[in-house]
Motif scaffolding. Structure first.
Motif, PDB file in Angstrom:
ATOM      1  N   ASP A   1      37.678 -17.664 -62.016  1.00  0.00           N
ATOM      2  CA  ASP A   1      36.280 -18.087 -62.175  1.00  0.00           C
ATOM      3  C   ASP A   1      35.751 -18.516 -60.813  1.00  0.00           C
ATOM      4  N   ASP A   2      34.491 -18.940 -60.764  1.00  0.00           N
ATOM      5  CA  ASP A   2      33.903 -19.337 -59.482  1.00  0.00           C
ATOM      6  C   ASP A   2      34.689 -20.492 -58.850  1.00  0.00           C
ATOM      7  N   PRO A   3      34.722 -20.549 -57.513  1.00  0.00           N
ATOM      8  CA  PRO A   3      35.478 -21.623 -56.848  1.00  0.00           C
ATOM      9  C   PRO A   3      35.083 -23.018 -57.315  1.00  0.00           C
ATOM     10  N   GLU A   4      33.771 -23.238 -57.518  1.00  0.00           N
ATOM     11  CA  GLU A   4      33.320 -24.584 -57.921  1.00  0.00           C
ATOM     12  C   GLU A   4      33.930 -24.996 -59.259  1.00  0.00           C
ATOM     13  N   VAL A   5      34.180 -24.025 -60.143  1.00  0.00           N
ATOM     14  CA  VAL A   5      34.779 -24.351 -61.447  1.00  0.00           C
ATOM     15  C   VAL A   5      36.187 -24.918 -61.236  1.00  0.00           C
ATOM     16  N   TYR A   6      36.830 -24.474 -60.164  1.00  0.00           N
ATOM     17  CA  TYR A   6      38.165 -24.984 -59.818  1.00  0.00           C
ATOM     18  C   TYR A   6      38.105 -26.252 -58.962  1.00  0.00           C
TER      19      TYR A   6
END
Ligand code: SF4
Ligand code: SF4
Length: 264
Positions: A206-211
């Motif tokens: 998923d998108d980096p921000e989700v991590y």
């Protein structure tokens, strides 16, 4: 050959074996933990936890996803910590790893202030009150003897790979292709080009921000001001202080010598 690490977050089980192996190899103690209502424990990196398994609970329309991955120093090619360190304690070695020479670290904290990933942590000696920074070293003592870093050696699911960076980019890109075909439209290889190329790259679903990773980390603009103006001025101040100490020393020596001559 540039060496790197590839973490495939889609294969991480969240077992924390890497976190424990890092502590064991680096002879770091366990920390007091508490139940904060999530699996994230301890809550953050520290001088005693150089590799932390992050737990992210992501609410989807019909379920909750648990995203887990090990986090530590990214060994950036354009490393803000190296640029900020006034003593040269942080430096790149021949393979591109960002190393820390503790004997040169004064614990000033500028590396922590400028690191775009908020990684370096201060260890304070309770007896002397002096501090030294801590961060992942990529297990230099193992790697230079032909061994894998402790985390990569331990991971039971094969989520952590270590070796030739070009090869790992190819492996990571192929894995992103597989994940995309499997329905993970946001899958990506994180770190391939960021900050000149990170030494730790991630396959994300998923998108980096989700991590909890910054999408576009950059060298902080204040760092340029720090390097061009503040740090040189700091150097002048340190130099002036050193000169002052030297002058005081010689004046004191001359006075003592004069008193010795007077007593002879
Ligand atoms: S993640 Fe931070 S501490 Fe590690 S190399 Fe990059 S700037 Fe330095
Ligand atoms: S050892 Fe491997 S599977 Fe376990 S938490 Fe670390 S990266 Fe994930």
């Amino acid at each position: 050959m540039k060496t790197a690490m590839l973490v495939d977050a889609s294969k991480c089980l969240g077992c924390r074996a890497c976190q424990v192996a890092c502590k064991q190899w680096n002879d770091l103690p366990a920390e007091d933990t508490r139940n904060g209502g999530t699996y994230q424990n301890p809550p953050d990196l520290s001088a005693d936890t150089l590799t932390l398994v992050r737990f992210r609970e992501v609410e989807r329309a019909d379920r909750v996803d648990w995203l887990t991955y090990p986090w530590r120093c990214m060994h950036c090619t354009e490393a803000a910590c190296v640029a900020a360190c006034p003593t040269g304690a942080l430096f790149h070695d021949g393979r591109g790893f960002v190393r820390l020479d503790a004997s040169r670290c004064t614990g000033c904290g500028y590396c922590a202030m400028f690191c775009p990933f908020n990684v370096p942590r201060l260890r304070v000696d309770t007896l002397s009150g002096s501090g030294k920074m801590s961060k992942c070293t990529f297990c230099q003592d193992r790697v230079h003897n032909g061994e894998l870093p402790a985390c990569a050696k331990t991971c039971p699911s094969g989520a952590i790979r270590f070796g030739d960076r070009e090869n790992l980019v190819a492996v990571g890109s192929a894995r992103v292709g597989e994940l995309t075909k499997a329905g993970f439209a946001q899958a990506s290889l994180y770190g391939q080009d960021i900050l000149g190329g990170l030494g730790v790259m991630y396959v994300l679903t998923d998108d980096p921000e989700v991590y909890g990773l910054p999408a576009e980390p950059r060298m902080p603009p204040m760092l340029y001001l720090w390097r061009r103006v503040t740090r040189p001025l700091g150097g002048i101040a340190v130099g002036a202080a050193a000169l002052g100490l030297a002058v005081n020393f010689f004046i004191a020596r001359r006075r003592i010598r004069a008193e010795e001559v007077a007593h002879d």
